[in-house]
Enzyme design. Sequence first.
Site, short mmCIF file in Angstrom:
data_model
loop_
_atom_site.label_atom_id
_atom_site.label_comp_id
_atom_site.label_asym_id
_atom_site.label_seq_id
_atom_site.Cartn_x
_atom_site.Cartn_y
_atom_site.Cartn_z
N CYS A 107 -75.75 35.18 6.56
CA CYS A 107 -76.26 36.53 6.33
C CYS A 107 -76.73 37.07 7.69
O CYS A 107 -77.62 36.51 8.31
CB CYS A 107 -77.40 36.46 5.33
SG CYS A 107 -78.16 38.06 5.04
N CYS A 121 -88.31 47.30 0.89
CA CYS A 121 -87.69 46.39 1.87
C CYS A 121 -88.57 46.25 3.11
O CYS A 121 -88.95 47.25 3.72
CB CYS A 121 -86.31 46.94 2.25
SG CYS A 121 -85.54 46.07 3.61
N CYS A 337 -83.56 38.20 0.38
CA CYS A 337 -83.20 39.60 0.61
C CYS A 337 -84.42 40.46 0.84
O CYS A 337 -85.38 40.40 0.09
CB CYS A 337 -82.53 40.17 -0.63
SG CYS A 337 -80.93 39.53 -0.91
N1 SAH Z 1 -78.97 47.81 4.72
C1 SAH Z 1 -78.00 47.24 3.88
C2 SAH Z 1 -77.85 45.75 4.06
C3 SAH Z 1 -79.12 44.97 4.26
S1 SAH Z 1 -80.20 44.88 2.88
C4 SAH Z 1 -78.29 47.58 2.43
O1 SAH Z 1 -79.37 48.05 2.13
O2 SAH Z 1 -77.40 47.38 1.62
C5 SAH Z 1 -79.33 43.73 1.82
C6 SAH Z 1 -79.75 43.78 0.36
O3 SAH Z 1 -81.10 43.31 0.17
C7 SAH Z 1 -79.71 45.20 -0.21
O4 SAH Z 1 -79.04 45.27 -1.43
C8 SAH Z 1 -81.15 45.49 -0.37
O5 SAH Z 1 -81.38 46.48 -1.26
C9 SAH Z 1 -81.75 44.14 -0.75
N2 SAH Z 1 -83.21 44.09 -0.63
C10 SAH Z 1 -83.97 44.72 0.28
N3 SAH Z 1 -85.29 44.45 0.06
C11 SAH Z 1 -85.35 43.64 -1.01
C12 SAH Z 1 -86.42 42.98 -1.71
N4 SAH Z 1 -87.68 43.12 -1.34
N5 SAH Z 1 -86.11 42.20 -2.75
C13 SAH Z 1 -84.82 42.02 -3.12
N6 SAH Z 1 -83.77 42.59 -2.49
C14 SAH Z 1 -84.02 43.40 -1.45
FE1 SF4 Z 2 -82.83 49.84 3.02
FE2 SF4 Z 2 -81.07 47.90 3.69
FE3 SF4 Z 2 -82.46 49.20 5.58
FE4 SF4 Z 2 -83.73 47.52 3.98
S1 SF4 Z 2 -82.14 46.99 5.43
S2 SF4 Z 2 -84.41 49.59 4.58
S3 SF4 Z 2 -82.61 47.81 2.06
S4 SF4 Z 2 -80.98 50.10 4.19
#
Ligand code: SAH
Ligand code: SF4
Length: 359
Positions: A107, A121, A337
């Site tokens: 990842c 996030c 994630c």
């Molecule tokens: N920016 C991209 C890829 C990185 S985030 C995106 O948002 O798709 C990868 C995944 O982790 C995304 O689906 C995001 O929504 C998820 N994610 C982010 N914060 C999270 C959290 N606190 N708990 C579970 N999944 C989360």
């Molecule tokens: Fe949103 Fe993905 Fe950026 Fe986290 S890493 S802020 S889930 S876009």
Amino acid sequence: MSPAQHDIAELEPAELETLLAANGCEPFHARQIFRWIYRYGVTDFGRMTDLSRSLRQQLHDQFVIHTPRIVSDETSSDGTRKLALEFTDGRRIESVFIPDTPSMTFCVSTQVGCAMGCGFCLTGKMGLVRNLTAGEIAGQVRVLAAATGLLDHPFNIVLMGMGEPLHNYEQTMKALRILHSEHGLAVSPRRVTLSTVGIVPGLERLAREPLMPNLAISLHATTDAQRTALVPPNKRYPLASILETCRRFPLKRRNRITFEYVMLDGINDSSEDARRLVRLLSGIKSKVNLIPLNPAPGIPYDRPSDERVNRFAQILADRHITVSVRKSRGRDIRAACGQLIVEGGSRKTAAQQMALLFR
Ligand code: SAH
Ligand code: SF4
């Protein structure tokens, strides 16, 4: 590095050939160098023993090969491994190795921090510090593959670490081309998944890429009001525009778009949400990946009970949507994630970000 010194880690094979040709070398030298760097993990020109001694010296004098430096390496009780990597400017990111899912998966991050600001996030809380270069993105894979002993084994790559890949489009796609090189790691685009919040112009460009990775859309909500509150870019690229682009997205036979859906207790996990999700996805070759929230300090949401998650999943399954629930791996080392954040790595800004988090 003097300004005249090129970093070979930033180059695609064709670029390396051109650069070497300008220095009196042959195209096969580029292939040899690529093999050393990506197949054998050797970045010291002196150890590239199938090159002549004088060429090795010339390369050493003129070029560099930067590799992200491992500053910490933690293994979770479930085998997930999280590496903090530092680049030449001292910025840090995190990359994660998830074994046996059933494949080996890396990842990888595409930015230091992220500008998208999703409310659940941790990376989003950091804001964007900077984009990663193609060499830094591919370098993570190189380091992970070497650290896990997988340089000559197949592995998957998910662009689901820190950052929004379509917000750093050029460098992300260049990294995939570097990794795809047959003289290097030869990673097939079928083994790569790009996860995005859905930046529509980026998706449209992606649809025309010759090397097209699998696509995962971070949907997370079923109405624009709800989604804009969770995923701010939705204001600019609302649900209908993303889903319309997905409907037109060129997919190979049997391939489907994954829709990721972070489940937040009492926010987006009702039966009505599930039914709305089914309607939104109609006409799209899709599968849904439910991600029960990984809670963290500073994140104002809770993880729903397994019962609620299962009920939601059942509604989708009953309507013939393929659904899976993502098992959170590496939560004890904050490698799951949305849990990637670098403490102290980006100096002042990171300290400020942490202060923000614990407010
Ligand atoms: N920016 C991209 C890829 C990185 S985030 C995106 O948002 O798709 C990868 C995944 O982790 C995304 O689906 C995001 O929504 C998820 N994610 C982010 N914060 C999270 C959290 N606190 N708990 C579970 N999944 C989360
Ligand atoms: Fe949103 Fe993905 Fe950026 Fe986290 S890493 S802020 S889930 S876009």
